[in-house]
Write a protein that holds these residues in place. Structure first.
Motif, PDB file in Angstrom:
ATOM      1  N   ARG A 130      19.973 -18.188  16.449  1.00  0.00           N
ATOM      2  CA  ARG A 130      18.714 -17.900  15.757  1.00  0.00           C
ATOM      3  C   ARG A 130      17.941 -19.181  15.460  1.00  0.00           C
ATOM      4  O   ARG A 130      16.713 -19.225  15.599  1.00  0.00           O
TER       5      ARG A 130
ATOM      6  N   THR B 113      16.269 -20.326  18.614  1.00  0.00           N
ATOM      7  CA  THR B 113      15.124 -19.470  18.935  1.00  0.00           C
ATOM      8  C   THR B 113      13.946 -19.767  18.018  1.00  0.00           C
ATOM      9  O   THR B 113      12.790 -19.873  18.456  1.00  0.00           O
ATOM     10  N   GLU B 114      14.234 -19.889  16.717  1.00  0.00           N
ATOM     11  CA  GLU B 114      13.165 -20.180  15.774  1.00  0.00           C
ATOM     12  C   GLU B 114      12.554 -21.553  16.056  1.00  0.00           C
ATOM     13  O   GLU B 114      11.350 -21.754  15.914  1.00  0.00           O
TER      14      GLU B 114
ATOM     15  N   ASP C  11      25.846 -16.955  15.908  1.00  0.00           N
ATOM     16  CA  ASP C  11      24.594 -16.199  15.821  1.00  0.00           C
ATOM     17  C   ASP C  11      23.521 -17.002  15.096  1.00  0.00           C
ATOM     18  O   ASP C  11      22.348 -17.008  15.489  1.00  0.00           O
ATOM     19  N   GLN C  12      23.940 -17.655  13.993  1.00  0.00           N
ATOM     20  CA  GLN C  12      22.987 -18.460  13.246  1.00  0.00           C
ATOM     21  C   GLN C  12      22.461 -19.610  14.097  1.00  0.00           C
ATOM     22  O   GLN C  12      21.268 -19.941  14.075  1.00  0.00           O
TER      23      GLN C  12
END
Length: 928
Positions: A286, A289-290, A282-283
């Protein structure tokens, strides 16, 4: 032998045998009766285990029946059986035991819920078995007891429980049968028993046989006892074996528990590992995406300045100094964009989200001026006041990461512009701490926008956070910008915070320690000529914040500064005995505008009139004001930048300012050749940005003033407020389309004289007739033909409009995409008046505007939203026709038709073709 057939008692001459029979019977069967009583008690108690499983909710009641009702009776009768009296009352006592046991079972049958209660009826049959068989109850007593219990059960089941009637009938069938069978067996047993007793008495002479039989019986008993002893021994051995097995089972159970514990710990460990792996995945998602959002955000920031300043630099009527300033901003932004692209190439090799700060010398003043230029158009469109306030003691040169610093300031300023509809935005920079080698700067971006509540402000710097749902819908944005700002500020060694209140605005403040640039000697900021060092300046400014900034800015130049807050006070001050060399006046004063103030000042025939610089938030080209008659020496565009103001003052006093000589092609041939249109005001009703630009360029270069409405509702309001020489009306717009807006203007507002000319991309004759039926005077097909547009406007605005002749549309013969050019450059340049530069700017804006739209169109088609997809494709069709993107226009027209028919497979193929044609346009832009 004489027996009573009902009572089965001896009668007549055999009556004396009755007592002897009873005595013998008592002695013979007393232990059988006692054993039966004990067994009855044991079974009654053991059957109580069924209560725990079947009716735990009635366990207390049933235990009361078993232990407080039946068991005492059995125990009492058992004790009485050891007394002499028992021989006389044997039968009544046994009847009491039978009735007590039967009533207990009947009570449990009645109390237990269905169908659980059905399981107790065999217990009543067991009572019958004890009564008629094992209990040695005489026939008469047993019969009375059995039938009494059947009757009591029937009444209880029918009136005191929920047992269905059919179940009662079924149970009674068994009970009655059991009674009849029991009565028969009991009758026969007692009958033959008495008969045998009678025979034994008669055969007393054969006692020796009985003794032999008794001896034999004793022998058998001994054998049976031996057998029982053997059985008992075997049972003990079996018990010991079972105990051993139980011990082994306990050991196995303990071992299993240890294994289960170990397995449980292993599963917990594996679950933790899986959770950590999921969190890591998940990290990672993220971070990716960031990273993508970060890069998109950074690329668009300098691109905004490049596109905006390019459009301004293409204006043929601006001065050389303005053009140079715009080109400097473009160059700076392009370099900034190049640095970001280089960062993307570097960061693609490492984990997403890693940003390395550079240590580069830079000019803080130039950085601020670049930010001001980036938001020039947006601030002017919203009518905001943008104030730049650089505090005293600011070092000219610093060492840090100007790209990241500019990114933070641009993000905060962009948010301020986005969420502020009226008022002002202030960018302040001050030195909070300093030493010989380092300074700590405090940056503040304050606005008078919508503001935030304290709860929203708390999580504002979280990734993807925005103020609320309505803000997201109205203002858009990913919510990642402030997170990027916080990370950059943290990496710089500073901190960022926000103070805000709803409807009062927001103030974002952050600090950043930076080193002084000691490699370059400090230069004189502004080279002031000696004869201008005593100049006295009067500032006429109604905005308190801007007035203070002007005072500090002019003071830093070395001027003496006086200020007034309105035009009346300014005129009064100038009428006094004050010596003022320069008047700097804002266009928007509280009581009058700056031009009016300058005009009144020009009308005063004084001996010495100060030079006048007008501050305006809009164009500084000089063609909007009659500077010669109003006494205005120069117009300076806000937001104010120290360098721009200083240069303007120098030029006002006749001092030379070094500029780069840049020449541009002559545009004198772009004016229209049709009379009666120059100076006219036309309302352009169009929602598509590219179509707005094309039409505006055509009209403007023909001497027509253009005002723009985004949709039909806005057009109606504009027509109410102002009279226009003509209205150019697009047909397909959000909220209210062109035909409906025209009907309202003609029928409800009764504006019948203003020419309304349709701009439509439709080619069907029926569509054109519908436009005219709605009240329009004429139509212009898309793509817009410059000559045709000017001819139609000239004809209608000169009052020489004739009946519109509907042209029969040429049949459409599609060409293969490879036969169509991506861009017909000559046709496009001719359409907008011959400017190749303007055409290139429009096409570049088209590519930038519709790149994301293609992704949205594909998503709409995949989800089956053909209506919205057709609307977006229609917009691309109209815009592509106006820029002469022939292949893209053809693909868009075909796809729009397919979307309206609803064929999904053909629609997906059409989207592929549309994207391919768009890529051709994008590639063609590079060669312009």
């Amino acid at each position: 032998m004489k027996l009573n057939p009902i009572t089965l008692t001896f009668s007549g001459e055999d009556a004396q045998l009755e007592e002897a029979y009873l005595a013998r019977d008592h002695e013979k069967y007393i232990w059988q009766v006692r054993i039966v009583l004990v067994l009855a008690a044991i079974f009654y108690i053991l059957f109580g285990l069924m209560d725990v499983v079947q009716v735990p909710e009635l366990l207390g009641t049933f235990l009361m029946i078993r232990f407080a009702f039946f068991l005492p009776v059995v125990v009492l009768v058992l004790f009485v059986s050891f007394t002499r009296l028992f021989a006389r009352i044997l039968q009544p006592m046994l009847v009491v035991v039978l009735m007590t046991g039967g009533l207990g079972i009947i009570m449990m049958l009645s109390l237990a819920p269905s169908p659980v209660g059905y399981t107790y009826f065999p217990g009543l049959i067991l009572v019958f078995m004890f009564g008629y068989g094992f209990g040695r109850v005489k026939f008469l007593w047993a019969s009375l007891s059995g039938w009494s219990l059947v009757g009591i059960y029937t009444v209880s089941a029918l009136f005191f429980s929920d047992v269905p009637v059919k179940v009662v009938v079924n149970n009674n069938f068994f009970f009655v049968t059991a009674n009849f069978v029991g009565m028969a067996s009991c009758y026969m047993f007692e009958y033959f028993n008495r008969k045998n007793f009678c025979i034994s008495c008669q055969l007393e002479n054969e006692r020796w046989k009985a003794r032999q039989a008794n001896l034999e019986l004793e022998h058998r008993v001994q054998e049976r006892t031996a057998q029982l002893a053997t059985i008992n021994k075997n049972l003990r051995a079996e018990i010991e074996e079972r105990k051993k097995v139980a011990r082994e089972l306990r050991e196995i159970h303990g071992e299993l528990e240890l294994r289960v514990d170990a397995r449980t710990r292993e599963l917990v460990r594996m679950n933790d590992e899986l959770s950590h792996a999921k969190e890591a995945a998940d990290q990672s998602a993220r971070v990716k995406t960031e990273f993508l959002a970060n890069m998109s955000h950074e690329i668009r920031t300098p691109m905004n300045a490049i596109i905006g300043m390019s459009d301004l630099a293409l204006n043929e009527e601006i001065t050389r100094d303005q053009r140079r300033e715009y080109l400097d901003i473009i160059r700076t932004s392009a370099r900034s964009l190049l640095g970001i692209i280089n960062d993307i190439l570097d960061l693609s090799k490492i984990e997403a989200g890693k940003l390395d700060l550079e240590e580069t010398p830079f000019d803080i003043g130039s950085l601020v001026e670049n930010i001001s230029a980036m938001f020039f158009d947006q601030i002017n469109e919203k009518g905001l006041e943008f104030i730049i306030d650089i505090g005293e003691g600011m070092p000219e040169r610093l060492v840090g990461d100007p790209l990241r610093l500019q990114q933070v300031l641009v993000n905060l300023t962009s948010n301020a512009v986005k969420f502020t509809d009226e008022g002002e935005i202030t960018l302040r920079i001050a030195v909070t701490e300093e030493s010989e080698e380092q300074v700590t700067l405090e940056f503040e971006v304050a606005d008078t926008g919508i503001g935030l509540d304290s709860e929203t402000s708390t999580g504002l710097f979280d990734a993807f956070a925005q103020a609320d749902g309505s803000t997201t819908r109205k203002y858009g944005g990913t919510g990642l910008g402030l997170t990027i700002c916080k990370r950059i500020v943290d990496m710089m060694g500073g901190g960022i915070k926000v103070s805000s209140a709803p409807a009062e605005g927001s103030t974002f403040t952050f600090t950043a320690p930076m080193a002084r640039d000691t490699t370059v000697p400090a230069a004189v900021a502004y080279d002031m000529p000696t004869h201008l060092q005593d100049v006295q300046v009067l500032v006429a400014e109604g905005n308190v914040t801007l007035k203070g900034v002007l005072e500090r800015m002019l003071g830093s130049f070395g001027f003496g500064v006086t200020s007034c807050e309105n035009g009346t006070d300014t005129l009064s001050f100038l009428a006094g005995p004050h010596s003022i060399d320069l008047l700097i006046v804002d266009m928007n004063l509280p009581d009058m505008d700056g031009v009016a103030l300058a005009t009144k000042l020009e009308g005063q025939k004084g001996n010495r009139r100060p030079r006048v610089i007008l501050l305006d938030a809009f164009s500084a080209g000089g063609n909007l004001y009659d500077t010669r008659n109003s006494g205005i020496d120069r117009v300076v565009t806000k937001p104010l930048r120290p360098s721009t103001l200083f240069d303007a003052i120098m030029e006002t006093f006749g001092e030379a300012v070094v500029s780069r000589n840049i020449s541009f092609p002559d545009s004198s041939g772009l004016a229209g050749h049709y009379g009666g249109v120059e100076g006219a005001t036309v309302l352009l009703v169009e929602d598509n940005r590219i179509n707005q630009m094309v039409a505006t360029e055509i009209l403007t270069f023909s001497g027509i003033r253009v005002e723009i409405a985004e949709n039909g509702l806005e057009a109606i309001e504009r027509v109410k407020e102002k009279t226009y020489d003509a209205v150019l009306m697009d047909m397909q717009m959000p909220q209210l389309d062109g035909m409906e807006a025209t009907r309202i203007i003609r029928n409800e507002l009764k504006f019948t004289r203003v020419p309304i000319i349709a701009m439509t991309a439709h080619a069907m004759e029926g569509d054109r007739e519908a436009c005219l039926d709605a009240g329009m005077d004429d139509y212009i097909p898309k793509p817009i033909d410059r000559e045709r547009l000017m001819e139609v406007l000239s004809r209608h605005m000169n009052g020489a409009a004739e009946d519109v002749v509907l042209e029969t549309p040429q049949p459409y013969s599609p060409k293969a995409p490879e036969e169509l050019p991506a861009l017909n450059v000559n046709e496009g340049v001719e359409r907008i008046g011959g400017s190749h530069e303007i055409y290139r700017s429009i096409v570049e804006k088209f590519v930038d505007l519709y790149t994301d739209r293609l992704v949205e169109i594909r998503a709409m088609v995949n989800t089956g939203d053909f209506s919205r997809a057709a609307h977006e494709v229609h917009a691309i069709k109209g815009a592509s026709s106006n820029i002469s993107a022939t292949c893209l226009f053809t693909m868009a027209r075909e796809l729009e038709f397919v979307l309206k028919t609803g064929h999904e497979a053909e629609a997906l193929e059409g989207v592929d073709a549309l994207e391919e044609a768009f890529i051709g346009v994008r590639d063609a832009v590079a060669g312009l």
